[in-house]
Design an enzyme around this catalytic site. Structure first.
Site, mmCIF file in Angstrom:
data_model
loop_
_atom_site.group_PDB
_atom_site.id
_atom_site.type_symbol
_atom_site.label_atom_id
_atom_site.label_comp_id
_atom_site.label_asym_id
_atom_site.label_seq_id
_atom_site.Cartn_x
_atom_site.Cartn_y
_atom_site.Cartn_z
ATOM 1 N N ASP A 1 29.554 36.290 44.817
ATOM 2 C CA ASP A 1 30.831 36.665 45.418
ATOM 3 C C ASP A 1 30.836 36.128 46.840
ATOM 4 O OD1 ASP A 1 31.590 38.000 43.122
ATOM 5 O OD2 ASP A 1 30.747 39.905 43.789
ATOM 6 N N ASP B 1 38.886 45.608 34.446
ATOM 7 C CA ASP B 1 38.348 46.257 35.638
ATOM 8 C C ASP B 1 38.485 47.767 35.491
ATOM 9 O OD1 ASP B 1 37.911 43.739 36.619
ATOM 10 O OD2 ASP B 1 39.646 43.735 37.954
#
Length: 249
Positions: free
Chosen positions: A134, A11
């Protein structure tokens, strides 16, 4: 028996590695190491076969500040690099493809700019383009998981399959980065509903949970993205990958 592909996640924010919990990046996580290129090399040395990179600057601010880092990651490892975060139009897509990534994961553009998404998909095709689902409370989140759409994930997933999408990255946001266990049933449901391939993301804590996902390979859940559990040494990556390659789970 087909083997489950375990994909370490990197990330990015401000050019550095960060930890994310429910899609919210945390800076200054020094125990994770802050150099994403070195982290990619570590995962490759640990026998990873693919890396998943998320660009939080792109997702939240439509920034391209990390594109140079992503290009360095791609040129530093001899394994495929999958990318997600902040691609909003065809020019963005072409630019990130030129960094050397193997697959682009799209979320917001497919909902907010369907015509532009269609252009990207027609240019690059289903082997290069995947859709991120998501999900929170059965609806989709976009814009770096910050905005609820009110769109049911099942309806949207079927729309995408009709367009030609054949891979989804599925994440229950309430489990992401929390080490509370994976929502395996959600990934299974989407695989069965769409007939597409599914990469599970979020909540993985240990090898036993990977073995549970391995049982879903026949229905289409063929890979899993693991972040925090790997960074916190919940299981050794190298041993894990070798076990997977041996077909033990």
């Amino acid at each position: 028996m087909q083997k489950l592909l375990v994909i370490p996640s990197i990330d990015l924010k401000n050019g550095k590695c960060v930890r994310s919990v429910q899609g919210i990046p945390e800076l200054d996580c020094h125990e994770y190491g802050d150099d994403p290129v070195e982290m990619a090399k570590i995962w490759r040395a640990e026998n990873a076969k693919m890396i998943h990179v998320v660009d939080f600057d792109g997702a939240h601010n439509h920034s391209k500040r990390n594109f140079g880092v992503i290009e360095k990651i791609c040129s530093s490892v001899v394994i495929p690099v999958e990318f997600a975060g902040g691609i909003r139009n065809l020019d963005d897509a072409n630019e990130i493809m030129n960094t050397g990534i193997c697959r682009l994961v799209i979320n917001t553009m497919a909902i907010e700019k369907r015509d532009e998404f269609t252009k990207v998909f027609e240019m690059h095709g289903p082997s290069k383009i995947a859709i991120s689902l998501d999900i929170k409370d059965k609806v989709l989140l976009i814009r770096g998981r910050s905005t609820q759409t009110g769109i049911k994930y099942s309806d949207f997933a079927k729309e995408m399959v009709n367009i030609g999408i054949n891979r989804f990255i599925v994440c229950d946001i309430t489990r992401n980065g929390t080490l509370k266990g994976p929502n395996i049933e959600l990934s299974k449901e989407i695989a069965e509903l769409t007939g597409a391939r599914v990469t599970h993301a979020g909540g993985i804590r240990n090898k036993d949970e990977l073995m549970d996902i391995q049982k879903l390979v026949p229905v289409g859940v063929d890979s899993v993205i693991v972040g925090r559990a790997l960074y916190e040494n919940r299981f050794p990556c190298q041993k894990l990958c070798r076990v997977a390659e041996s077909g033990i789970f």
